[in-house]
Design an enzyme around this catalytic site. Structure first.
Site, PDB file in Angstrom:
ATOM      1  CD  GLU A  46       1.065   2.101  -5.370  1.00 40.70           C
ATOM      2  OE1 GLU A  46       1.468   1.656  -6.454  1.00 40.70           O
ATOM      3  OE2 GLU A  46       0.523   3.223  -5.256  1.00 40.70           O
ATOM      4  CG  HIS A  55      -4.478   5.322  -5.097  1.00 38.09           C
ATOM      5  ND1 HIS A  55      -5.759   5.542  -5.532  1.00 38.09           N
ATOM      6  CD2 HIS A  55      -3.793   4.813  -6.158  1.00 38.09           C
ATOM      7  CE1 HIS A  55      -5.836   5.183  -6.819  1.00 38.09           C
ATOM      8  NE2 HIS A  55      -4.662   4.735  -7.216  1.00 38.09           N
ATOM      9  CG  HIS A 100      -6.970   0.501  -8.309  1.00 40.88           C
ATOM     10  ND1 HIS A 100      -6.404   0.505  -7.049  1.00 40.88           N
ATOM     11  CD2 HIS A 100      -6.232   1.377  -9.030  1.00 40.88           C
ATOM     12  CE1 HIS A 100      -5.378   1.337  -7.022  1.00 40.88           C
ATOM     13  NE2 HIS A 100      -5.255   1.874  -8.224  1.00 40.88           N
ATOM     14  CG  ASP A 155      -2.636   0.804 -10.620  1.00 41.85           C
ATOM     15  OD1 ASP A 155      -3.314   1.855 -10.616  1.00 41.85           O
ATOM     16  OD2 ASP A 155      -1.588   0.691  -9.961  1.00 41.85           O
ATOM     17  CG  ASP A 156      -1.767   3.167 -13.977  1.00 44.58           C
ATOM     18  OD1 ASP A 156      -2.411   4.156 -14.366  1.00 44.58           O
ATOM     19  OD2 ASP A 156      -1.457   2.981 -12.781  1.00 44.58           O
TER      20      ASP A 156
END
Length: 315
Positions: free
Chosen positions: A197, A194, A14, A275-276
């Site tokens: 979340e 996704h 991810h 993730d980021d």
């Protein structure tokens, strides 16, 4: 413990390539492409990385992605991430990219794909990191837009292992994209999405039943629905969880409240991901280390989480 966690062989499942754009590279690309930035310097930009929710992050994320213009830019972005993987013993990665983020501002699909694909190829040959690329649709845009993106992708079918769904979750349920996912699966794509979340457990049900996904990205709100939890455990559906992201975006107020280890001990196939990472303060090892620091994750739990990531690979 950090060094031990860093040396652990692991996969990352991810990761948004655009979200690995570190401020230093962002400024370098802006200079190369003669783009004026609203931030005075790298530290000013880093100071803007304080988010109250997913949308605040996305607004900055899309602004940052504007510096990516050429094949070389996308190559450099991907190569920088792969070097991080090598340094953290990430031996396999399945990154997302968002073509619509780029095609909507006039960058050709092939420009994006060629740069990323060449870097992934070089990563396999020079760094020994295996990979598979996931094409992700932006859920805040229409399904018709997603269909157009799928049209653009089909001539390059062999470049991708799966389709995904990301961006603003609230108000954009998986059911909005059922037809494009049906079509993608008929073309041979595996599906991931996704879900859960910021969105409710119902979104996870929809992703499983309507989009027929093989892996849930995030999924932390599944714990609110006992029947859903049992299904995830029974079917061993992997969750690609992103602890630092979840705390940075206020899904959990503090890492000590995160439920990933609770899920692990209940038999959920949870994995640890970044993730980021440029925006959320850490790559995979930092995410593992945060679980050790704030939740008391043991070496045994870390080994199981790392093994889950290797077992949950699509390729």
């Amino acid at each position: 413990m950090y060094d031990w966690l860093n040396a652990l062989p692991k996969a990352e499942l991810h990761l948004h390539l655009e979200g690995s754009l570190e401020p230093e590279l962002l400024f370098a690309l802006a200079e190369r492409n003669k783009i004026a930035l609203p931030w005075a310097d790298v530290e000013t930009l880093r100071g803007a990385y304080a988010f109250n929710n997913l949308q605040e992050f996305l607004d900055l994320y899309y602004q940052g992605a504007d510096v990516l213009r050429t094949e070389q830019d996308f190559y450099d972005l991907t190569w920088a991430y792969l070097q991080r993987c090598k340094a953290q013993n990430v031996i396999h990665t399945e990154p997302f990219f968002d073509p619509q983020t780029h095609t909507d501002r006039g960058i050709a699909f092939e420009v994006v794909l060629n740069g990323i694909s060449q870097a992934l190829k070089d990563g396999r040959e020079q760094l020994g990191i295996s990979s598979g690329l996931i094409l992700s649709f932006l859920r805040h845009l229409s399904e018709d837009e997603a269909q157009k993106t799928l049209d653009q992708a089909l001539p390059f079918r062999d470049a991708f292992i799966a389709v995904g769904l990301d961006s603003s979750e609230m108000g954009h349920p998986p059911s909005k994209f059922q037809r494009v996912f049906d079509r993608a699966r008929s073309e041979g794509f595996v599906a991931v999405a996704h879900a859960g979340e910021e969105g409710p457990p119902e979104y996870i049900w929809e992703a499983l039943d309507l989009l027929k996904i093989k892996r849930i990205d995030h999924g932390v709100r599944a714990i609110e629905d006992e029947r859903l939890m049992q299904r995830i455990i029974d079917e061993q559906i992997p969750l690609t969880v992103c602890p630092l992201s979840n705390t940075k975006l206020c899904v959990f107020d503090h890492m000590s409240q995160h439920n990933i280890l609770d899920m692990l001990e209940r038999g959920v196939k949870v994995t640890v991901n970044s993730d980021d990472p440029a925006y959320f303060g850490g790559y995979v090892t930092e995410n593992f280390h945060a679980l050790h620091t704030h939740l008391g994750m043991t070496e045994d739990q870390a080994r199981r989480l790392a093994q889950n990531s290797l077992d949950a690979r699509l390729v």
